[in-house]
Design a protein around this motif. Structure first.
Motif, PDB file in Angstrom:
ATOM      1  N   LEU A   1       0.826  -1.203   0.000  1.00 15.82           N
ATOM      2  CA  LEU A   1       0.000   0.000   0.000  1.00 15.82           C
ATOM      3  C   LEU A   1       0.862   1.256   0.000  1.00 15.82           C
ATOM      4  CD1 LEU A   1      -2.775  -1.142   2.521  1.00 15.82           C
ATOM      5  CD2 LEU A   1      -3.002  -0.868   0.042  1.00 15.82           C
ATOM      6  N   GLU A   2       1.947   1.227   0.773  1.00 16.26           N
ATOM      7  CA  GLU A   2       2.858   2.367   0.799  1.00 16.26           C
ATOM      8  C   GLU A   2       3.583   2.513  -0.535  1.00 16.26           C
ATOM      9  OE1 GLU A   2       5.339   3.892   4.344  1.00 16.26           O
ATOM     10  OE2 GLU A   2       6.601   2.430   3.314  1.00 16.26           O
ATOM     11  N   ALA A   3       3.948   1.393  -1.141  1.00 16.87           N
ATOM     12  CA  ALA A   3       4.612   1.423  -2.444  1.00 16.87           C
ATOM     13  C   ALA A   3       3.712   2.017  -3.511  1.00 16.87           C
ATOM     14  CB  ALA A   3       5.044   0.016  -2.838  1.00 16.87           C
ATOM     15  N   GLU A   4       2.436   1.745  -3.431  1.00 19.47           N
ATOM     16  CA  GLU A   4       1.496   2.317  -4.390  1.00 19.47           C
ATOM     17  C   GLU A   4       1.451   3.832  -4.269  1.00 19.47           C
ATOM     18  OE1 GLU A   4      -2.185   0.283  -3.803  1.00 19.47           O
ATOM     19  OE2 GLU A   4      -1.357  -1.665  -4.415  1.00 19.47           O
ATOM     20  N   ILE A   5       1.536   4.336  -3.040  1.00 20.10           N
ATOM     21  CA  ILE A   5       1.600   5.789  -2.844  1.00 20.10           C
ATOM     22  C   ILE A   5       2.835   6.351  -3.536  1.00 20.10           C
ATOM     23  CG2 ILE A   5       1.899   7.617  -1.130  1.00 20.10           C
ATOM     24  CD1 ILE A   5       0.339   5.877   0.851  1.00 20.10           C
ATOM     25  N   ALA A   6       3.988   5.696  -3.316  1.00 19.79           N
ATOM     26  CA  ALA A   6       5.239   6.167  -3.913  1.00 19.79           C
ATOM     27  C   ALA A   6       5.181   6.101  -5.434  1.00 19.79           C
ATOM     28  CB  ALA A   6       6.414   5.345  -3.392  1.00 19.79           C
ATOM     29  N   GLY A   7       4.639   5.015  -5.991  1.00 16.77           N
ATOM     30  CA  GLY A   7       4.558   4.867  -7.437  1.00 16.77           C
ATOM     31  C   GLY A   7       3.659   5.912  -8.084  1.00 16.77           C
ATOM     32  N   LYS A   8       2.487   6.132  -7.495  1.00 16.32           N
ATOM     33  CA  LYS A   8       1.575   7.147  -8.023  1.00 16.32           C
ATOM     34  C   LYS A   8       2.177   8.545  -7.902  1.00 16.32           C
ATOM     35  CE  LYS A   8      -2.583   4.476  -6.884  1.00 16.32           C
ATOM     36  NZ  LYS A   8      -3.758   4.382  -5.987  1.00 16.32           N
ATOM     37  N   SER A   9       2.849   8.794  -6.785  1.00  9.94           N
ATOM     38  CA  SER A   9       3.460  10.109  -6.583  1.00  9.94           C
ATOM     39  C   SER A   9       4.599  10.344  -7.564  1.00  9.94           C
ATOM     40  CB  SER A   9       3.966  10.232  -5.142  1.00  9.94           C
ATOM     41  OG  SER A   9       2.916  10.073  -4.212  1.00  9.94           O
ATOM     42  N   ALA A  10       5.402   9.306  -7.824  1.00  7.60           N
ATOM     43  CA  ALA A  10       6.485   9.437  -8.800  1.00  7.60           C
ATOM     44  C   ALA A  10       5.920   9.746 -10.183  1.00  7.60           C
ATOM     45  CB  ALA A  10       7.314   8.158  -8.831  1.00  7.60           C
TER      46      ALA A  10
END
Length: 422
Positions: free
Chosen positions: A306-315
């Protein structure tokens, strides 16, 4: 120039890659030092993964396989057996592998997803010789689950983190005798469900406030001396007990692999060892993001994803020029809460704080305090939101979601723990 480079192909790296792709980014590259994706999940053959993320109970390899299938479906390229040697603040990556030698990649955005490693014996200063039979719990897990080797027959485990608890059960199921799990602290660092399922169900004793004070044996481990510890975590003289064993497994903490983070000059949190990030998981260097266990150690891989999805979308948003900073609200904690992530809020939106307490508590209230201008007085903290919980322990991550309307006019946030009467 590559749009997005992700360093690490474990659950965090794969989750970030999938999220970025689904956000419209197509020029993505994953750099993975192992020969396969999935990271540590490939040796975690027990179930219990995926309940939050996929709504079903999976083993580690099954969980990784779900993301691997998406990586293949989206045709996201992966460079395997590739070691990243350096990362510059300008997002230039130097890496090497057998096929290409040493090469460099320039990226518009980078996601750090290198995971963590186990703390070794050398960090513990346990007196004694260096015989065969001393392993980190993760190394023993790899030997048993992937190589088919049993490290020993009579086992003592030092540390009651989740991997130590899981390996107590695993070694027992493989025919070994786990004599005890020793924990320096007066409470376990693992999840309550793992204590029940891995120790209680198999009659394995958990010795709280105990540690190993001596290692015995020259060629092969022959035993350890354990002793009780006081409130300052020091061995109590006269409480030593010799336990014969041929194997000692160490489950004494995880260390985020942040050498690249430090090399790039990214500020880190002194408690987590990971980067200081905002709610987008963006570090203090624009365009470099961090997620997963390299940011802070998680209990569940579901939360890593879930945290990785935040990072991916933000990138993805950063690459498109859509990631803007509206404010800068630092997040602080009191002395009962070890840390909180993110450490800074830079946009007025619903934000979830992830945090860990420093000890065991019952009947607590978590209070989110704010200070600012306007209706919120400067230098005077006022309660914005609070939630009560029956129990809180260091081994379990806590979360609080703050609505964006509460952040208006706030200059600082502080998360505090208040013990309430029983």
């Amino acid at each position: 120039m590559t749009d997005l480079v992700i360093i690490g192909g474990g659950p965090a790296g794969m989750g970030a890659a999938v999220a970025a792709y689904e956000s419209g980014i197509r020029d993505i590259l994953i750099l993975e030092r192992d020969e396969h994706l999935g990271g540590i999940l490939q040796q975690c053959i027990h179930n219990g993964f995926g309940l939050h993320r996929f709504g079903e109970e999976l083993t580690g390899p099954e969980y990784a396989w779900k993301y691997e299938q998406q990586i293949k479906e989206y045709q996201i390229p992966v460079k395997y057996k590739t070691m990243v040697l350096s990362l510059s603040p300008e997002k230039e990556i130097t890496a090497s592998n057998a096929e290409e030698g040493i090469f460099t990649i320039r990226a518009k955005a980078v996601v750090l997803a290198m995971g963590c490693r186990e703390r070794p014996r050398g960090a513990l200063n346990i007196p004694g010789t260096r015989p065969v039979g001393i392993y980190s719990a993760g190394t023993a897990q790899k030997l048993v689950n992937r190589k088919g080797y049993l490290p020993g027959k009579e086992v003592v485990i030092l540390g009651s983190g989740d991997i130590g608890l899981i390996m107590a059960r695993r070694m027992t199921l493989e025919g070994a005798h786990v004599r005890a799990v020793c924990e320096l602290l007066p409470y376990s660092g693992g999840l309550a469900r793992n204590i029940a399922q891995c120790l209680d169900d198999f009659g394995i004793p958990l010795k709280l406030s105990h540690t190993v004070v001596q290692i015995h044996g020259k060629e092969r481990l022959t035993g350890v001396t354990i002793a009780k510890t006081d409130e300052k975590r020091r061995p109590i003289p006269g409480t030593g007990e010799y336990v014969p064993c041929d194997t000692l497994l160490l489950s004494v903490g995880l260390i985020p692999e942040n050498e690249l983070t430090l090399q790039a000059g990214i500020p880190t949190d002194p408690v987590t060892g990971g980067a200081v990030v905002n709610q987008d998981r963006q570090t203090e260097i624009p365009g470099i993001f961090s997620c997963g266990n390299v940011l802070h150690v998680h209990d569940l891989v579901d939360f890593v994803s879930l945290e990785a999805e935040i990072a991916g979308k933000s990138a993805a948003a950063y690459i498109r020029g859509q990631l803007v900073r509206e404010c800068s609200i630092p997040v602080f904690t009191d002395d009962k809460i070890r840390y909180a992530v993110p450490q800074k809020i830079t946009r007025l939106e619903d934000t979830t704080l992830y945090f860990r307490v420093g000890s065991r508590y019952r009947n607590v209230k978590f209070r989110v305090m704010g200070t600012g201008n306007g209706e919120h007085s400067r230098n005077v903290y006022e309660e914005l939101y609070s939630v009560k919980k029956y129990r809180a322990a260091p081994g379990e991550m806590e979360t609080i979601k703050i609505k964006k309307e509460l952040l208006s006019g706030i200059s600082e946030l502080k998360l505090i723990l208040e013990e309430t009467p029983t």
